[in-house]
Design a protein around this motif. Structure first.
Motif, PDB file in Angstrom:
ATOM      1  N   LEU A   1      54.415  19.405  14.092  1.00 34.91           N
ATOM      2  CA  LEU A   1      53.090  18.795  14.157  1.00 34.91           C
ATOM      3  C   LEU A   1      53.165  17.277  14.114  1.00 34.91           C
ATOM      4  CD1 LEU A   1      51.097  21.183  11.800  1.00 34.91           C
ATOM      5  CD2 LEU A   1      50.791  20.931  14.273  1.00 34.91           C
TER       6      LEU A   1
ATOM      7  N   ILE B   1      44.931  21.915  17.623  1.00 32.61           N
ATOM      8  CA  ILE B   1      45.643  23.194  17.655  1.00 32.61           C
ATOM      9  C   ILE B   1      44.770  24.329  17.131  1.00 32.61           C
ATOM     10  CG2 ILE B   1      47.610  24.452  16.683  1.00 32.61           C
ATOM     11  CD1 ILE B   1      49.176  21.856  16.802  1.00 32.61           C
ATOM     12  N   TRP B   2      44.075  24.110  16.033  1.00 32.31           N
ATOM     13  CA  TRP B   2      43.301  25.182  15.423  1.00 32.31           C
ATOM     14  C   TRP B   2      42.234  25.753  16.363  1.00 32.31           C
ATOM     15  CZ3 TRP B   2      43.958  28.582  11.921  1.00 32.31           C
ATOM     16  CH2 TRP B   2      42.867  29.304  11.419  1.00 32.31           C
TER      17      TRP B   2
ATOM     18  N   LEU C   1      46.967  34.353  23.098  1.00 33.93           N
ATOM     19  CA  LEU C   1      48.191  33.924  22.432  1.00 33.93           C
ATOM     20  C   LEU C   1      48.920  35.103  21.792  1.00 33.93           C
ATOM     21  CD1 LEU C   1      46.873  30.642  20.775  1.00 33.93           C
ATOM     22  CD2 LEU C   1      48.536  30.797  22.633  1.00 33.93           C
TER      23      LEU C   1
ATOM     24  N   ARG D   1      42.827  33.436  20.678  1.00 32.36           N
ATOM     25  CA  ARG D   1      43.670  34.261  19.805  1.00 32.36           C
ATOM     26  C   ARG D   1      44.263  35.461  20.539  1.00 32.36           C
ATOM     27  NH1 ARG D   1      40.206  35.048  16.360  1.00 32.36           N
ATOM     28  NH2 ARG D   1      39.486  37.129  16.961  1.00 32.36           N
TER      29      ARG D   1
ATOM     30  N   LEU E   1      53.567  27.451  17.696  1.00 31.95           N
ATOM     31  CA  LEU E   1      53.664  28.900  17.539  1.00 31.95           C
ATOM     32  C   LEU E   1      55.100  29.379  17.710  1.00 31.95           C
ATOM     33  CD1 LEU E   1      52.069  31.494  17.064  1.00 31.95           C
ATOM     34  CD2 LEU E   1      51.669  31.638  19.529  1.00 31.95           C
TER      35      LEU E   1
ATOM     36  N   ASP F   1      46.429  20.464  24.480  1.00 32.64           N
ATOM     37  CA  ASP F   1      46.168  21.243  23.277  1.00 32.64           C
ATOM     38  C   ASP F   1      46.856  22.599  23.341  1.00 32.64           C
ATOM     39  OD1 ASP F   1      44.616  22.070  25.377  1.00 32.64           O
ATOM     40  OD2 ASP F   1      42.782  22.361  24.202  1.00 32.64           O
ATOM     41  N   LEU F   2      46.889  23.226  24.511  1.00 31.95           N
ATOM     42  CA  LEU F   2      47.574  24.510  24.676  1.00 31.95           C
ATOM     43  C   LEU F   2      49.082  24.353  24.527  1.00 31.95           C
ATOM     44  CD1 LEU F   2      47.493  27.518  25.373  1.00 31.95           C
ATOM     45  CD2 LEU F   2      47.542  26.889  27.795  1.00 31.95           C
TER      46      LEU F   2
ATOM     47  N   THR G   1      49.870  23.927  20.875  1.00 29.23           N
ATOM     48  CA  THR G   1      49.699  25.178  20.145  1.00 29.23           C
ATOM     49  C   THR G   1      50.864  26.123  20.400  1.00 29.23           C
ATOM     50  OG1 THR G   1      47.299  24.956  20.312  1.00 29.23           O
ATOM     51  CG2 THR G   1      48.158  27.129  19.768  1.00 29.23           C
TER      52      THR G   1
ATOM     53  N   VAL H   1      42.351  26.059  19.532  1.00 26.63           N
ATOM     54  CA  VAL H   1      43.037  26.908  20.516  1.00 26.63           C
ATOM     55  C   VAL H   1      43.485  28.213  19.872  1.00 26.63           C
ATOM     56  CG1 VAL H   1      44.997  27.048  22.109  1.00 26.63           C
ATOM     57  CG2 VAL H   1      43.782  24.895  21.817  1.00 26.63           C
ATOM     58  N   LEU H   2      43.987  28.137  18.639  1.00 29.49           N
ATOM     59  CA  LEU H   2      44.420  29.349  17.942  1.00 29.49           C
ATOM     60  C   LEU H   2      43.270  30.327  17.739  1.00 29.49           C
ATOM     61  CD1 LEU H   2      46.858  27.983  15.193  1.00 29.49           C
ATOM     62  CD2 LEU H   2      47.455  29.438  17.138  1.00 29.49           C
TER      63      LEU H   2
END
Length: 254
Positions: A28, A42-43, A53, A50, A224, A216-217, A220, A45-46
């Motif tokens: 990060l 990030i959050w 991913l 969801r 991950l 952003d993707l 993430t 996108v998560l």
């Protein structure tokens, strides 16, 4: 007071968790410093993607698992052949080193023209696994006392019987240690292999994000992957400790 074994287990668990947290935090921080999207991107996108991913992570993990099994089987057979067949050790070691040293990105076009594209991530993961497991298995076979092998040979045990009764059991802790260190490589190999025509997986999302400018993707998926690699490594580290404890051996994971 907690027993020494319980304290040691708690210490190892805390160390593994702290290591995972530090790795994710480092990813990060690096992305925040040099990337176009900060940790705050990030959050969303998560949470918002969801299902996408989760499905992609499952595909990549399954490919890495297949590659891990295939690469481990190949490496163990090669290690045993290197010890059993006269003159085989040098060529097999050279073959493993060449396969491991070749960049997967360079092998991608060759694999694309040779095999089905769905198999490329599995093959890439297997290549990433083969050398570490081969080295560990070879060390495990060498650690078996020669006197024990000679005793079995005197009693008429052939190579297959010696392998089943002594060599497989003696080399098992070393093989598990090799697998532990090869697991992150299997995940990375599957990820890179997905770049060459795969339809699903984290590697596909990573390439799509880079191509379409979805920073952003990309951030993430990167975080991950680091988290998944840390978790899977911790699982196999625990397995290695269990094997060492039951076999009464020592190792880096013990």
């Amino acid at each position: 007071m907690p027993s020494p074994a319980l304290r040691g287990r708690a210490h190892r668990t805390a160390t593994a968790l702290l290591g995972g947290v530090l790795l994710v935090s480092a990813a990060l921080l690096v992305w925040d410093r040099f990337g176009a999207a900060g940790p705050e991107a990030i959050w969303p996108v998560l949470t918002g993607r969801r299902e996408l991913l989760t499905e992609a992570a499952g595909v990549t993990l399954l490919e890495a698992a297949y590659g891990l099994v295939a690469g481990t089987a190949l490496a163990v057979v090669a290690a045993w052949s290197a010890g059993a067949a006269a003159g085989a050790r040098g060529p097999l070691q050279l073959l493993m080193l060449i396969c491991y040293a070749l960049p997967l990105v360079a092998l991608g076009p060759l694999l694309t023209s040779s095999v089905q594209r769905e198999a490329i991530p599995v093959i890439a993961a297997a290549i990433s696994v083969a050398l570490p497991v081969f080295s560990a298995a070879e060390a495990g076979l060498k650690a078996i006392p020669r006197g024990l092998r000679d005793l079995l040979a005197v009693h008429g045990a052939g190579r297959w019987r010696r392998l089943r009764l002594v060599e497989a059991a003696g080399a098992l802790p070393y093989v598990v240690e090799g697998i532990k260190f090869a697991v992150p490589g299997a995940l990375l190999g599957a990820l890179i292999g997905e770049w060459f025509g795969a339809e699903r997986g984290l590697g596909v999302l990573l390439v799509s994000g880079l191509r379409d400018g979805q920073d952003d993707l990309v951030a993430t998926v990167s975080v991950l992957v680091v988290a998944m690699s840390s978790i899977v490594y911790a699982v196999f580290a625990r397995l290695a400790r269990t094997v060492h404890r039951r076999r009464g051996t020592t190792g880096s994971a013990a």
